[in-house]
Enzyme design. Structure first.
Site, PDB file in Angstrom:
ATOM      1  CB  ALA A  69      -0.879  -0.022   1.245  1.00 14.55           C
ATOM      2  N   GLY A 108       0.494  -5.181   0.621  1.00 18.95           N
ATOM      3  CA  GLY A 108      -0.655  -5.121  -0.279  1.00 18.95           C
ATOM      4  C   GLY A 108      -0.319  -5.636  -1.670  1.00 18.95           C
ATOM      5  CD  GLU A 111      -2.597  -7.791   2.236  1.00 18.96           C
ATOM      6  OE1 GLU A 111      -2.190  -6.625   2.077  1.00 18.96           O
ATOM      7  OE2 GLU A 111      -3.343  -8.122   3.161  1.00 18.96           O
ATOM      8  CD  GLU A 131       1.368  -5.900   5.109  1.00 24.78           C
ATOM      9  OE1 GLU A 131       2.188  -6.829   5.307  1.00 24.78           O
ATOM     10  OE2 GLU A 131       0.687  -5.823   4.072  1.00 24.78           O
TER      11      GLU A 131
HETATM   12  C1  3H9 Z   1       0.479  -2.451   3.316  1.00 26.60           C
HETATM   13  O1  3H9 Z   1       0.709  -2.895   2.237  1.00 26.60           O
HETATM   14  C2  3H9 Z   1      -0.866  -2.551   3.991  1.00 26.60           C
HETATM   15  C3  3H9 Z   1      -1.781  -3.541   3.347  1.00 26.60           C
HETATM   16  O2  3H9 Z   1      -1.628  -4.800   3.929  1.00 26.60           O
HETATM   17  C4  3H9 Z   1      -3.231  -3.253   3.572  1.00 26.60           C
HETATM   18  C5  3H9 Z   1      -3.795  -2.010   3.093  1.00 26.60           C
HETATM   19  C6  3H9 Z   1      -5.259  -1.929   3.298  1.00 26.60           C
HETATM   20  N1  3H9 Z   1       4.626   3.468   0.090  1.00 26.60           N
HETATM   21  O3  3H9 Z   1      13.352   1.629   0.613  1.00 26.60           O
HETATM   22  P1  3H9 Z   1      13.782   2.410  -0.580  1.00 26.60           P
HETATM   23  C7  3H9 Z   1       9.458   4.801  -1.026  1.00 26.60           C
HETATM   24  S1  3H9 Z   1       1.647  -1.623   4.184  1.00 26.60           S
HETATM   25  C8  3H9 Z   1       5.123   4.666  -0.208  1.00 26.60           C
HETATM   26  O4  3H9 Z   1      14.811   3.461  -0.388  1.00 26.60           O
HETATM   27  P2  3H9 Z   1      14.888   0.001  -1.691  1.00 26.60           P
HETATM   28  C9  3H9 Z   1      10.532   5.105   0.011  1.00 26.60           C
HETATM   29  O5  3H9 Z   1      10.053   5.958   1.011  1.00 26.60           O
HETATM   30  C10 3H9 Z   1       3.061  -1.583   3.103  1.00 26.60           C
HETATM   31  N2  3H9 Z   1       6.442   4.869  -0.467  1.00 26.60           N
HETATM   32  O6  3H9 Z   1      14.242   1.453  -1.765  1.00 26.60           O
HETATM   33  C11 3H9 Z   1      11.612   5.719  -0.845  1.00 26.60           C
HETATM   34  O7  3H9 Z   1      11.264   7.072  -1.066  1.00 26.60           O
HETATM   35  P3  3H9 Z   1      12.401   8.168  -1.240  1.00 26.60           P
HETATM   36  C12 3H9 Z   1       3.751  -2.883   3.056  1.00 26.60           C
HETATM   37  C13 3H9 Z   1       7.248   3.823  -0.413  1.00 26.60           C
HETATM   38  O8  3H9 Z   1      15.116  -0.403  -3.099  1.00 26.60           O
HETATM   39  C14 3H9 Z   1      11.490   4.963  -2.174  1.00 26.60           C
HETATM   40  O9  3H9 Z   1      10.177   4.383  -2.169  1.00 26.60           O
HETATM   41  N3  3H9 Z   1       4.963  -2.746   2.278  1.00 26.60           N
HETATM   42  C15 3H9 Z   1       6.787   2.547  -0.106  1.00 26.60           C
HETATM   43  O10 3H9 Z   1      16.030  -0.001  -0.743  1.00 26.60           O
HETATM   44  C16 3H9 Z   1      12.509   3.870  -2.339  1.00 26.60           C
HETATM   45  O11 3H9 Z   1      12.456   3.031  -1.199  1.00 26.60           O
HETATM   46  C17 3H9 Z   1       6.123  -2.377   2.842  1.00 26.60           C
HETATM   47  O12 3H9 Z   1       6.200  -2.182   4.030  1.00 26.60           O
HETATM   48  C18 3H9 Z   1       5.401   2.372   0.153  1.00 26.60           C
HETATM   49  N4  3H9 Z   1       4.873   1.176   0.437  1.00 26.60           N
HETATM   50  O13 3H9 Z   1      13.765  -0.940  -1.089  1.00 26.60           O
HETATM   51  C19 3H9 Z   1       7.284  -2.257   1.921  1.00 26.60           C
HETATM   52  N5  3H9 Z   1       7.834   1.685  -0.128  1.00 26.60           N
HETATM   53  O14 3H9 Z   1      13.211   7.741  -2.416  1.00 26.60           O
HETATM   54  C20 3H9 Z   1       8.080  -1.028   2.260  1.00 26.60           C
HETATM   55  C21 3H9 Z   1       8.913   2.412  -0.450  1.00 26.60           C
HETATM   56  O15 3H9 Z   1      11.627   9.431  -1.435  1.00 26.60           O
HETATM   57  N6  3H9 Z   1       9.163  -0.812   1.331  1.00 26.60           N
HETATM   58  N7  3H9 Z   1       8.578   3.703  -0.620  1.00 26.60           N
HETATM   59  O16 3H9 Z   1      13.174   8.151   0.046  1.00 26.60           O
HETATM   60  C22 3H9 Z   1      10.328  -1.481   1.388  1.00 26.60           C
HETATM   61  O17 3H9 Z   1      10.531  -2.388   2.165  1.00 26.60           O
HETATM   62  C23 3H9 Z   1      11.418  -1.039   0.436  1.00 26.60           C
HETATM   63  O18 3H9 Z   1      11.119   0.286   0.062  1.00 26.60           O
HETATM   64  C24 3H9 Z   1      11.584  -1.895  -0.831  1.00 26.60           C
HETATM   65  C25 3H9 Z   1      12.595  -1.209  -1.777  1.00 26.60           C
HETATM   66  C26 3H9 Z   1      12.106  -3.280  -0.432  1.00 26.60           C
HETATM   67  C27 3H9 Z   1      10.288  -2.044  -1.576  1.00 26.60           C
END
Ligand code: 3H9
Length: 702
Positions: A69, A108, A111, A131
């Site tokens: 999400a 998400g 999901e 999450e």
């Molecule tokens: C969810 O899904 C809830 C659902 O179950 C239900 C809903 C109803 N959103 O980490 P990076 C940005 S909860 C917005 O440096 P990497 C991040 O801030 C979500 N922004 O890259 C950064 O911005 P900036 C569950 C996001 O290659 C840029 O993307 N998912 C999100 O080292 C690059 O990120 C997670 O918790 C997001 N979801 O790693 C996954 N994700 O460049 C969270 C990232 O401006 N994300 N950004 O600083 C991660 O674990 C890592 O970002 C990922 C990439 C592995 C994807």
């Protein structure tokens, strides 16, 4: 394939024969923002209505499949269509929907893939429901569908740890139907074509009950699992809520389980723990951003590293670089110390191999990247040299002078000091722009924090290079300016002063430690002092029983290392117990100082330990020794075990209200001595204006 038509600002529909491809494009991580949800909904609608389409592929452009999400939308008014709307459309599509997964299918994103009828991926794809790391649970059916695919035990592990699994494991678990070699989208189209041609069913995971039914026969698994993770997840709300959802998946019909998931998700989302953890997610990413360093700031290449000192710090630091594939030359004064240091490194890696984290061949390969030497001249061709010697200013200054004569032009010279003045070290060289602080935390091969100290003359490209190096060696970096103890130790000192004061006023070390442990720290200040060694910085010759620490050292108490400090330690198990003898020594010492003993409440202990830390954090910001308040929180969470569900000291203070923090400082400060009780003007100003530290713009270190 057709170029495709636009479905929304973040998705297109392409047609390949009788297969439609919904291509999501929302860089950088294809989060499920409004435009993505709109695109999916519209794409399914169009494909379903088009008789020439027989199957649908859901794929993503760029570096990854949907990573979850959009966290930036959390806490804002929801916008339609919701993720649930989009998912319902996929699951109920009248044509098979195949998810084509590359990069990371997270939260998400996974999901969404789980409501598709089939999933294919490339070999490098990874899958997870992280999450819990945001203080949440998968709120779009993940807790109900995942156990139906991978089984209950595996689902419990995945949702409570947030860890990812790779493609091979996902395939073995049935989470993906095929690993595609070659072009993923084409492979997914071929897979969808086959599904259509063979008339395969539209598989809905919600209807697959055998794995959850099997788990009903073992009702003990949940409590056993709770016991297994209890220590690690102490005080966290989200892991327990995740477990309850999986329990519902096992014991309730699908839709009831879904309703429970939704309710618990809402509760977590509106709670303080998740707010703190979501704040912290962005804090860590912000910390790598420095206002005067942009994409155009050049970086130097770091292909080889020199480390001076093979002690605990030097060894740990070297391990980081070797693990990132960067060769290290480590220099010691004598062969015995060098051999000892190299031996410890090998043993640490071997321990990892015994636990199955690497092979013995890996250990040999890593050791092969380390060269021991007794000659500092071997640093002559290194790109980065880090000194990790004893904390003594004269020694450090002479080392920098010497390094200046040895290191090649363009080499970066760094100090691992934890509190000394890096400007003074830089002044010993003819190139202060190349000098920087790299404060690693012990054990340096494990602790994630790297406190980078930007000295007065450190050049922007040197800082940019070290930030990049930090990422490469898997550290979380935060930048500090030169001041005694930088961000972390400067604030720690305030906590220690008050803990020492409270102990003389009548609280026992065990009581103070318990209050801080219950707050969420891995250990309290006295257990920490015992672990570090009470005799660090203690000089027997000049010791004059003037502090409790001196009194303890004089009586032969050195801390954990000799089994006696503030606590006594069991020689076998190393378990600690309070020592009545020490408590008597404290009472005697307090009496001599004329300090009256009394009962001190838990709340007073917590306030007096933490409020001065926040005050010091505000002073650090005021003096421009930190870029932003969230960097201070990053230091405390990663370097000192501040519980992430409280966000960090500055976030915790904001949640409490800065006016209340100020009032607390004034209340306790009225009867107590010390600079640490003088309210920072910045804190006072923000409290007055009803603002937060987060409202301040990022600033350059001065
Ligand atoms: C969810 O899904 C809830 C659902 O179950 C239900 C809903 C109803 N959103 O980490 P990076 C940005 S909860 C917005 O440096 P990497 C991040 O801030 C979500 N922004 O890259 C950064 O911005 P900036 C569950 C996001 O290659 C840029 O993307 N998912 C999100 O080292 C690059 O990120 C997670 O918790 C997001 N979801 O790693 C996954 N994700 O460049 C969270 C990232 O401006 N994300 N950004 O600083 C991660 O674990 C890592 O970002 C990922 C990439 C592995 C994807």
């Amino acid at each position: 394939m057709s170029n495709g038509s636009e479905l929304s600002s973040m998705a297109t529909l392409q047609q390949h024969g009788d297969i439609a491809v919904i291509m999501i494009n929302n860089p950088p991580v294809n989060a499920l923002s409004l435009g993505v949800r709109e695109g999916i909904l519209e794409g399914i609608k169009q494909a379903d209505a088009d008789d020439s389409i027989k199957g649908i592929v859901l794929a993503c452009a760029g570096r990854t499949f949907i990573a979850g999400a959009d966290i930036t939308e959390f806490g804002k008014p929801p916008q339609s269509p919701s993720l649930w709307d989009a998912m319902e459309a996929i699951e109920n599509a009248t044509k098979p929907v195949v998810a084509a997964i590359h990069g990371t299918a997270l939260g998400g994103g996974l999901e969404t893939a789980l409501v598709c009828h089939y999933r294919v991926c490339d070999g490098a794809a990874r899958f997870g429901l992280p999450e819990v790391k945001l203080g949440l649970l998968p709120g779009a059916g993940g807790t109900q569908r995942l156990p139906r695919v991978v089984g209950v035990q595996k689902a419990l592990e995945m949702v409570t740890s947030g860890k990812m699994i790779g493609s091979a494991e996902a395939a073995a678990d049935g989470l993906v139907d095929q690993i595609v070699d070659g072009d993923l989208t084409e492979g997914a189209i071929a897979f969808a074509t086959k599904v259509v041609e063979e008339g395969k069913p539209l598989v809905k995971i919600r209807d697959q009950n055998d794995k959850v039914e099997a788990a009903r026969a073992e009702p003990g698994i949940f409590d056993a699992f709770r016991r297994k993770i209890g220590r690690k997840t102490r005080n966290f709300e989200a892991p327990e809520a995740n477990i309850q959802c999986i329990e519902a998946a096992v014991n309730k019909p699908f839709d009831e389980g879904l309703a429970i998931e939704r309710e618990l998700f809402g509760k977590l989302m509106s709670g303080n723990q998740s707010a703190a953890q979501r704040y912290y997610f962005f804090a860590e990413r912000q910390a790598a951003k420095v206002p005067d360093i942009g994409r155009d700031t050049p970086v130097r290449e770091i292909k080889s590293v020199g480390v001076l000192g093979a002690g605990t710090m030097g060894g740990g630091i070297s391990m980081n670089f070797a693990q990132a594939g960067i060769p290290v030359t480590i220099v010691e004064r004598d062969q015995a110390a060098l051999d000892r240091g190299l031996g410890v490194m090998r043993k640490n890696w071997e321990r990892g191999a015994k636990k199955g984290r690497m092979t013995m061949a890996d250990v040999d390969r890593l050791m092969g990247l380390i060269t021991g030497s007794l000659d500092k001249n071997d640093f002559a061709d290194k790109d980065l040299v880090i000194e990790a010697v004893f904390e003594n200013m004269d020694l450090k200054r002479s080392i920098f002078k010497e390094l200046d004569g040895i290191c090649k032009p363009g080499a970066i010279m760094a100090s691992n000091t934890s509190y000394l003045d890096v400007n003074e070290m830089a002044a010993e060289t003819s190139r202060p722009g190349d000098v920087i602080g790299m404060h690693f935390f012990s054990p340096a091969n494990i602790m994630r924090l790297l406190e980078i100290v930007r000295a007065e003359k450190t050049s922007a490209d040197v800082l940019a290079t070290v930030l990049k190096v930090a990422k490469k060696i898997n550290k979380v970096a935060a930048v500090a300016g030169v001041c005694g103890g930088f961000i972390g130790n400067r604030m720690l000192a305030q906590r220690q002063v008050e803990a020492n004061n409270i102990v003389l006023e009548g609280a026992t070390p065990a009581h103070i430690d318990q209050v801080l442990y219950d707050f969420g720290f891995p250990m309290g200040p006295f257990a920490m002092s015992d672990l570090a060694g009470l005799d660090i910085g203690w000089d027997e010759a000049s010791s004059s029983s003037s502090t409790m620490r001196e009194v303890l050292c004089e009586s032969g108490r050195r801390g954990q290392k000799n089994g006696r400090g503030y606590y006594v330690y069991d020689p076998e198990t190393r378990a600690s117990s309070p020592d009545p003898e020490v408590e008597q020594m404290i009472r005697d010492f307090a009496e001599k100082q004329g300090i009256e003993q009394r009962d001190v409440s838990d709340q007073e202990i917590l306030d007096r330990c933490l409020l001065p830390m926040v005050n010091e954090g505000a002073k650090i910001l005021e003096e421009k020794k930190a870029i932003r308040s969230s960097d201070i929180d990053v230091v405390w969470v990663n370097g000192y075990g501040w519980p992430v569900y409280h966000g960090g000291p500055m976030f915790w203070a904001e949640l409490r209200g800065l006016a209340d923090v100020k009032a607390g400082l004034e209340k306790y400060g009225a009867g107590l001595e010390g600079e640490h009780w003088k309210v920072s003007p910045l804190l006072a100003e923000l409290a007055e204006a009803g603002k937060k530290f987060q409202d301040l713009p990022a600033q350059n270190i001065e």
